[in-house]
Motif scaffolding. Sequence first.
Motif, PDB file in Angstrom:
ATOM      1  N   TRP A  77       0.823  -1.205   0.000  1.00 47.84           N
ATOM      2  CA  TRP A  77       0.000   0.000   0.000  1.00 47.84           C
ATOM      3  C   TRP A  77       0.860   1.260   0.000  1.00 47.84           C
ATOM      4  O   TRP A  77       0.600   2.197  -0.761  1.00 47.84           O
ATOM      5  CB  TRP A  77      -0.921  -0.003   1.221  1.00 47.84           C
ATOM      6  CG  TRP A  77      -2.038  -0.990   1.152  1.00 47.84           C
ATOM      7  CD1 TRP A  77      -2.642  -1.480   0.025  1.00 47.84           C
ATOM      8  CD2 TRP A  77      -2.690  -1.632   2.258  1.00 47.84           C
ATOM      9  NE1 TRP A  77      -3.629  -2.373   0.367  1.00 47.84           N
ATOM     10  CE2 TRP A  77      -3.692  -2.488   1.724  1.00 47.84           C
ATOM     11  CE3 TRP A  77      -2.546  -1.556   3.643  1.00 47.84           C
ATOM     12  CZ2 TRP A  77      -4.521  -3.265   2.531  1.00 47.84           C
ATOM     13  CZ3 TRP A  77      -3.361  -2.321   4.454  1.00 47.84           C
ATOM     14  CH2 TRP A  77      -4.349  -3.173   3.906  1.00 47.84           C
ATOM     15  N   ASP A 135      -8.645   5.886   1.685  1.00 49.95           N
ATOM     16  CA  ASP A 135      -9.465   5.810   0.479  1.00 49.95           C
ATOM     17  C   ASP A 135      -8.844   4.849  -0.538  1.00 49.95           C
ATOM     18  O   ASP A 135      -9.540   4.022  -1.135  1.00 49.95           O
ATOM     19  CB  ASP A 135      -9.583   7.206  -0.126  1.00 49.95           C
ATOM     20  CG  ASP A 135     -10.856   7.385  -0.927  1.00 49.95           C
ATOM     21  OD1 ASP A 135     -11.881   6.777  -0.569  1.00 49.95           O
ATOM     22  OD2 ASP A 135     -10.818   8.131  -1.920  1.00 49.95           O
ATOM     23  N   TYR A 136      -7.530   4.941  -0.710  1.00 52.20           N
ATOM     24  CA  TYR A 136      -6.847   4.028  -1.629  1.00 52.20           C
ATOM     25  C   TYR A 136      -6.883   2.589  -1.113  1.00 52.20           C
ATOM     26  O   TYR A 136      -7.143   1.648  -1.872  1.00 52.20           O
ATOM     27  CB  TYR A 136      -5.395   4.475  -1.847  1.00 52.20           C
ATOM     28  CG  TYR A 136      -4.501   3.346  -2.236  1.00 52.20           C
ATOM     29  CD1 TYR A 136      -4.646   2.706  -3.473  1.00 52.20           C
ATOM     30  CD2 TYR A 136      -3.543   2.851  -1.348  1.00 52.20           C
ATOM     31  CE1 TYR A 136      -3.849   1.616  -3.811  1.00 52.20           C
ATOM     32  CE2 TYR A 136      -2.743   1.779  -1.689  1.00 52.20           C
ATOM     33  CZ  TYR A 136      -2.898   1.161  -2.912  1.00 52.20           C
ATOM     34  OH  TYR A 136      -2.129   0.080  -3.243  1.00 52.20           O
ATOM     35  N   SER A 174     -10.053   0.774  -1.786  1.00 50.95           N
ATOM     36  CA  SER A 174     -10.433   0.702  -3.195  1.00 50.95           C
ATOM     37  C   SER A 174     -10.175  -0.698  -3.728  1.00 50.95           C
ATOM     38  O   SER A 174      -9.422  -1.490  -3.158  1.00 50.95           O
ATOM     39  CB  SER A 174      -9.641   1.718  -4.016  1.00 50.95           C
ATOM     40  OG  SER A 174      -8.272   1.334  -4.125  1.00 50.95           O
ATOM     41  N   ASP A 175     -10.804  -1.006  -4.844  1.00 50.96           N
ATOM     42  CA  ASP A 175     -10.584  -2.305  -5.473  1.00 50.96           C
ATOM     43  C   ASP A 175      -9.106  -2.514  -5.778  1.00 50.96           C
ATOM     44  O   ASP A 175      -8.561  -3.599  -5.544  1.00 50.96           O
ATOM     45  CB  ASP A 175     -11.415  -2.411  -6.752  1.00 50.96           C
ATOM     46  CG  ASP A 175     -11.261  -3.768  -7.425  1.00 50.96           C
ATOM     47  OD1 ASP A 175     -11.694  -4.776  -6.845  1.00 50.96           O
ATOM     48  OD2 ASP A 175     -10.697  -3.814  -8.529  1.00 50.96           O
ATOM     49  N   GLN A 176      -8.429  -1.463  -6.255  1.00 46.59           N
ATOM     50  CA  GLN A 176      -7.010  -1.574  -6.565  1.00 46.59           C
ATOM     51  C   GLN A 176      -6.190  -1.827  -5.308  1.00 46.59           C
ATOM     52  O   GLN A 176      -5.287  -2.672  -5.293  1.00 46.59           O
ATOM     53  CB  GLN A 176      -6.505  -0.310  -7.262  1.00 46.59           C
ATOM     54  CG  GLN A 176      -5.040  -0.383  -7.700  1.00 46.59           C
ATOM     55  CD  GLN A 176      -4.795  -1.483  -8.716  1.00 46.59           C
ATOM     56  OE1 GLN A 176      -5.405  -1.477  -9.782  1.00 46.59           O
ATOM     57  NE2 GLN A 176      -3.916  -2.420  -8.401  1.00 46.59           N
ATOM     58  N   GLN A 233      -7.126  -3.211  -2.484  1.00 44.83           N
ATOM     59  CA  GLN A 233      -7.368  -4.559  -1.980  1.00 44.83           C
ATOM     60  C   GLN A 233      -6.697  -5.615  -2.857  1.00 44.83           C
ATOM     61  O   GLN A 233      -6.193  -6.628  -2.352  1.00 44.83           O
ATOM     62  CB  GLN A 233      -8.866  -4.806  -1.874  1.00 44.83           C
ATOM     63  CG  GLN A 233      -9.536  -4.012  -0.770  1.00 44.83           C
ATOM     64  CD  GLN A 233      -9.087  -4.445   0.607  1.00 44.83           C
ATOM     65  OE1 GLN A 233      -9.276  -5.601   1.002  1.00 44.83           O
ATOM     66  NE2 GLN A 233      -8.471  -3.543   1.357  1.00 44.83           N
ATOM     67  N   ASP A 263     -17.646  -5.650  -2.307  1.00 41.83           N
ATOM     68  CA  ASP A 263     -18.216  -4.356  -2.674  1.00 41.83           C
ATOM     69  C   ASP A 263     -19.228  -3.899  -1.626  1.00 41.83           C
ATOM     70  O   ASP A 263     -19.343  -2.705  -1.338  1.00 41.83           O
ATOM     71  CB  ASP A 263     -18.892  -4.446  -4.048  1.00 41.83           C
ATOM     72  CG  ASP A 263     -17.896  -4.631  -5.186  1.00 41.83           C
ATOM     73  OD1 ASP A 263     -16.694  -4.306  -4.990  1.00 41.83           O
ATOM     74  OD2 ASP A 263     -18.311  -5.109  -6.261  1.00 41.83           O
ATOM     75  N   ARG A 320     -17.309  -2.485   1.249  1.00 34.38           N
ATOM     76  CA  ARG A 320     -16.700  -1.214   0.827  1.00 34.38           C
ATOM     77  C   ARG A 320     -17.724  -0.084   0.878  1.00 34.38           C
ATOM     78  O   ARG A 320     -17.412   1.040   1.297  1.00 34.38           O
ATOM     79  CB  ARG A 320     -16.123  -1.351  -0.577  1.00 34.38           C
ATOM     80  CG  ARG A 320     -15.417  -0.092  -1.077  1.00 34.38           C
ATOM     81  CD  ARG A 320     -14.863  -0.267  -2.473  1.00 34.38           C
ATOM     82  NE  ARG A 320     -13.782  -1.251  -2.502  1.00 34.38           N
ATOM     83  CZ  ARG A 320     -13.884  -2.466  -3.020  1.00 34.38           C
ATOM     84  NH1 ARG A 320     -15.023  -2.865  -3.576  1.00 34.38           N
ATOM     85  NH2 ARG A 320     -12.860  -3.289  -3.000  1.00 34.38           N
ATOM     86  N   GLU A 321     -18.953  -0.355   0.452  1.00 38.68           N
ATOM     87  CA  GLU A 321     -19.998   0.662   0.467  1.00 38.68           C
ATOM     88  C   GLU A 321     -20.326   1.111   1.891  1.00 38.68           C
ATOM     89  O   GLU A 321     -20.693   2.271   2.107  1.00 38.68           O
ATOM     90  CB  GLU A 321     -21.251   0.125  -0.214  1.00 38.68           C
ATOM     91  CG  GLU A 321     -21.105  -0.043  -1.728  1.00 38.68           C
ATOM     92  CD  GLU A 321     -22.297  -0.731  -2.365  1.00 38.68           C
ATOM     93  OE1 GLU A 321     -23.264  -1.041  -1.623  1.00 38.68           O
ATOM     94  OE2 GLU A 321     -22.269  -0.974  -3.584  1.00 38.68           O
ATOM     95  N   GLN A 374     -17.016   3.368   3.071  1.00 36.75           N
ATOM     96  CA  GLN A 374     -16.685   4.628   2.401  1.00 36.75           C
ATOM     97  C   GLN A 374     -17.197   5.880   3.113  1.00 36.75           C
ATOM     98  O   GLN A 374     -16.451   6.874   3.240  1.00 36.75           O
ATOM     99  CB  GLN A 374     -17.183   4.605   0.949  1.00 36.75           C
ATOM    100  CG  GLN A 374     -16.578   5.706   0.089  1.00 36.75           C
ATOM    101  CD  GLN A 374     -15.073   5.582  -0.045  1.00 36.75           C
ATOM    102  OE1 GLN A 374     -14.571   4.547  -0.454  1.00 36.75           O
ATOM    103  NE2 GLN A 374     -14.357   6.640   0.330  1.00 36.75           N
TER     104      GLN A 374
END
Length: 363
Positions: free
Chosen positions: A57, A327-328, A331-333, A335, A349, A352-353, A356
Amino acid sequence: MKVSPLVKTLLVGGIAALALTSCAANEGGSGEASDSQLSGALTGSGASSQGSAQEAWGAAFQTANPDVTVNYDPTGSGAGRETFQQGANAFAGSDRAFELEEIEAGPFDACAADSGLVEFPAYISPIALIFNVEGVDSLQLDAPTVAKIFSGEITNWNDPAIADQNADATLPDQTISAVHRSDESGTTGNFTDYLAEAAPDDWTEGSIESWPSAFGGEGAQGTSGVVEAVSNGVGTIGYADASRAGDLSTVEIKVGDEYVAYTPEAAAAVVDASEFAEGRTEHDLAIELDRTSTEDGVYPIVLVSYLIGCEQYEDPANAELTQAYFDYIVSDQGQQDAAEAAGSAPISDTLRESIQPAIDAIS
């Protein structure tokens, strides 16, 4: 600010580790450098379970934000929580959320007065039961049997409780050597939490991070120590982060009427099958893991590691950098970067929702 002797020691002793993490970040990561206006140093510490993920990360975030340095010192969950609480770090990694009484006792010196905490699951990893028994490549075990093995009640590999669940295995008349962590460990805490929830009649010690000395067995320092002890021993079994299982044989765990092997997907599934803990503030997203879930495809022995920050920071620079970094990470990236580096299970997802809005609230 009054800083405890532990924190002073960590601040001095952690310099080398911080420098290494910073160097990893400077060596780059996934993604292209951007027109980011972020700058400064962001410092965190805590769970060693997040160590490899934090390196990935930090590297990727540094690439996207060339004027930012992220330092993460994997001192352990307890130390990370303490240094964050005393304002020495902007964020913490921890294999558990703060207890409600710990939050009420406060204070949290990095946070503005009356600020709440932001806590959320960021790193999910299955905990594998690894074993080394000659001629046995795989095993199926239910929770009561696992509890009895690690409490010392079941002591031989051909015990009927094991044999009845593994009719196709040739189990030797051999003493079981159960290996546990000798250090205080979030992995131990999550493993014993599973035993306490799924086999309460056979594991009465509750969820504990330090192994009970009365149970005996072989102690080993850290995940690497457990893996080494199981690998080099005879008739051994232990628990470890699944990403470190390597070529060792592993146990399928009984869930409902089926036996489930660990996978990242199965580990993430049990988190989604669980509820958020009650009695917490809006952005304090501690999970009450349902270790007894019987839903299809869930693997119940998981480590859920949190990121912890402030809703409002005393230092606006910490707020900006922490929010962007968190935030990063979710994110999908982010993770996927952790999954590639550490073998963790990307959050869903759906989770994540839920997370956020908590990150968006940081100011």
